[in-house]
Design a protein around this motif. Structure first.
Motif, short mmCIF file in Angstrom:
data_model
loop_
_atom_site.label_atom_id
_atom_site.label_comp_id
_atom_site.label_asym_id
_atom_site.label_seq_id
_atom_site.Cartn_x
_atom_site.Cartn_y
_atom_site.Cartn_z
N ASP A 1 43.77 -3.02 5.87
CA ASP A 1 43.59 -4.47 5.73
C ASP A 1 43.45 -4.85 4.25
OD1 ASP A 1 43.52 -4.84 8.51
OD2 ASP A 1 41.32 -4.77 8.60
N LEU A 2 42.60 -4.11 3.53
CA LEU A 2 42.40 -4.39 2.10
C LEU A 2 43.70 -4.19 1.33
CD1 LEU A 2 38.98 -2.86 0.96
CD2 LEU A 2 39.59 -5.25 1.28
N ALA A 3 44.37 -3.11 1.62
CA ALA A 3 45.62 -2.81 0.90
C ALA A 3 46.63 -3.92 1.11
CB ALA A 3 46.19 -1.47 1.38
N ARG A 4 46.75 -4.37 2.34
CA ARG A 4 47.72 -5.42 2.66
C ARG A 4 47.30 -6.75 2.01
NH1 ARG A 4 48.27 -3.94 7.38
NH2 ARG A 4 46.42 -4.91 8.25
N GLU A 5 46.03 -7.09 2.13
CA GLU A 5 45.55 -8.37 1.60
C GLU A 5 45.69 -8.48 0.08
OE1 GLU A 5 41.68 -11.29 1.78
OE2 GLU A 5 42.13 -9.96 3.45
N LEU A 6 45.47 -7.37 -0.61
CA LEU A 6 45.48 -7.42 -2.08
C LEU A 6 46.71 -6.75 -2.70
CD1 LEU A 6 41.70 -6.81 -2.71
CD2 LEU A 6 42.94 -8.97 -2.72
N ASP A 7 47.62 -6.33 -1.85
CA ASP A 7 48.88 -5.73 -2.30
C ASP A 7 48.65 -4.54 -3.23
OD1 ASP A 7 51.66 -5.50 -2.30
OD2 ASP A 7 51.88 -6.78 -4.07
N VAL A 8 47.82 -3.62 -2.75
CA VAL A 8 47.57 -2.36 -3.46
C VAL A 8 47.78 -1.23 -2.46
CG1 VAL A 8 45.95 -3.31 -5.15
CG2 VAL A 8 45.08 -2.41 -3.01
N THR A 9 47.86 -0.02 -2.96
CA THR A 9 48.03 1.12 -2.07
C THR A 9 46.68 1.60 -1.55
OG1 THR A 9 47.87 2.74 -3.86
CG2 THR A 9 50.09 1.87 -3.35
N THR A 10 46.72 2.24 -0.41
CA THR A 10 45.47 2.83 0.11
C THR A 10 44.98 3.94 -0.83
OG1 THR A 10 46.75 4.32 1.53
CG2 THR A 10 45.97 2.26 2.51
N ARG A 11 45.91 4.58 -1.49
CA ARG A 11 45.54 5.62 -2.45
C ARG A 11 44.72 5.02 -3.60
NH1 ARG A 11 49.60 9.90 -5.46
NH2 ARG A 11 47.99 10.84 -6.72
N ALA A 12 45.12 3.83 -4.08
CA ALA A 12 44.37 3.17 -5.15
C ALA A 12 42.96 2.82 -4.67
CB ALA A 12 45.09 1.91 -5.61
N ILE A 13 42.87 2.34 -3.45
CA ILE A 13 41.55 2.00 -2.91
C ILE A 13 40.67 3.24 -2.82
CG2 ILE A 13 40.32 1.14 -0.87
CD1 ILE A 13 42.80 -0.72 -0.41
N ARG A 14 41.23 4.34 -2.36
CA ARG A 14 40.45 5.60 -2.29
C ARG A 14 40.03 6.05 -3.68
NH1 ARG A 14 44.11 6.51 1.92
NH2 ARG A 14 45.52 7.70 0.61
N PHE A 15 40.92 5.86 -4.68
CA PHE A 15 40.58 6.22 -6.06
C PHE A 15 39.37 5.42 -6.54
CE2 PHE A 15 40.91 5.23 -10.60
CZ PHE A 15 40.78 6.51 -11.13
N TYR A 16 39.39 4.10 -6.32
CA TYR A 16 38.26 3.27 -6.75
C TYR A 16 36.98 3.66 -6.01
CZ TYR A 16 41.92 0.50 -8.94
OH TYR A 16 42.99 0.10 -9.70
N GLU A 17 37.13 4.09 -4.78
CA GLU A 17 35.98 4.56 -4.02
C GLU A 17 35.44 5.85 -4.65
OE1 GLU A 17 34.95 6.22 0.43
OE2 GLU A 17 36.76 5.02 0.18
N GLU A 18 36.33 6.77 -5.02
CA GLU A 18 35.90 8.02 -5.67
C GLU A 18 35.19 7.75 -6.99
OE1 GLU A 18 39.49 10.27 -6.13
OE2 GLU A 18 39.75 10.51 -3.96
N GLN A 19 35.58 6.66 -7.67
CA GLN A 19 34.96 6.30 -8.94
C GLN A 19 33.63 5.58 -8.75
OE1 GLN A 19 36.39 7.39 -11.87
NE2 GLN A 19 37.68 8.39 -10.36
N GLY A 20 33.22 5.37 -7.49
CA GLY A 20 31.95 4.72 -7.21
C GLY A 20 32.01 3.21 -7.33
#
Length: 132
Positions: free
Chosen positions: A9-28
């Motif tokens: 949902d986030l990836a689609r809404e903000l036009d980013v990849t799920t991989r990018a979202i996981r990266f930002y999650e890993e960065q805290g």
């Protein structure tokens, strides 16, 4: 009940990849709840991700984006976060203005070098024409 988002949902809404979202999650920078293997993102995560993407567009580092996210405090009206954001905007603007001046100076240097090259080529051609 509060709105929640899946990673897709986030990836689609903000036009980013799920991989990018996981990266930002890993960065805290994002902290979704977990239901088994599923990530459940809150409206706060959506706002944080929007802030990260906006920060990247205007040239902020991930560390600067993380600092702004960490200052999120709706109970204070986010005053400290907003003031820090304004300070960073002013610093970024000053940096860009300096870069613009540097580019303009470089263009003048290139113009001068080009004029000298053209003059030297014309002189060479003139000398070759005389000796021919």
């Amino acid at each position: 009940m509060s709105t929640t988002y899946s990673i897709s949902d986030l990836a689609r809404e903000l036009d980013v990849t799920t991989r990018a979202i996981r990266f930002y999650e890993e960065q805290g920078m994002l902290s979704p709840e977990r239901r088994g293997q599923e990530r459940i993102y809150s409206p706060k995560d959506l706002v944080a991700l929007k802030l990260i993407l906006r920060g990247k567009r205007i040239g902020f580092s991930l560390a600067e984006c993380k600092e702004l996210i960490d200052l999120y405090d709706p109970s204070s009206g986010n005053r400290k976060q907003l003031q820090t954001f304004m300070d960073k905007i002013a610093a970024r603007r000053a940096q860009l203005e300096q870069q613009l001046l540097d580019i303009q100076q470089m263009q003048l240097e290139l113009d001068t070098a080009e004029e000298r090259c053209l003059a030297a080529m014309a002189e060479t051609e003139r000398k070759q024409g005389i000796s021919a």
